[in-house]
Motif scaffolding. Sequence first.
Motif: not given
Length: 108
Positions: A85, A88, A91
């Motif tokens: 998790y 990401g 981003d």
Amino acid sequence: MKVSIDSIRIDGGTQTRELINETAVAQYTEDLLNGCIFPPIEIFDDGVNKWLVDGFHRLFAHKRADYKQIEVNVHQGTLRDAQFYALGVNDKHGLQRTNADKRKAVMI
């Protein structure tokens, strides 16, 4: 939901940034002391540990401001789930990733 800051683990390899941006932590701390409310941080709860996956700068600012608790969004999952998790995170929001941050994420 609020949890004790001291109950949150940051040593599980979920920090994908190369470095903590001290300027950002100082600014967030000042903002907190001036009444700013930040979004909850994101943690993974594996039943034993609460792993921070998003909000390291906000967590450090809360600590520096001497807060004892912090708002969290809780996800259920393993440390491995938390690590994936975390890859990401940021981003599309928060402090933009540096090239060093991107390299570290690829290496993880």
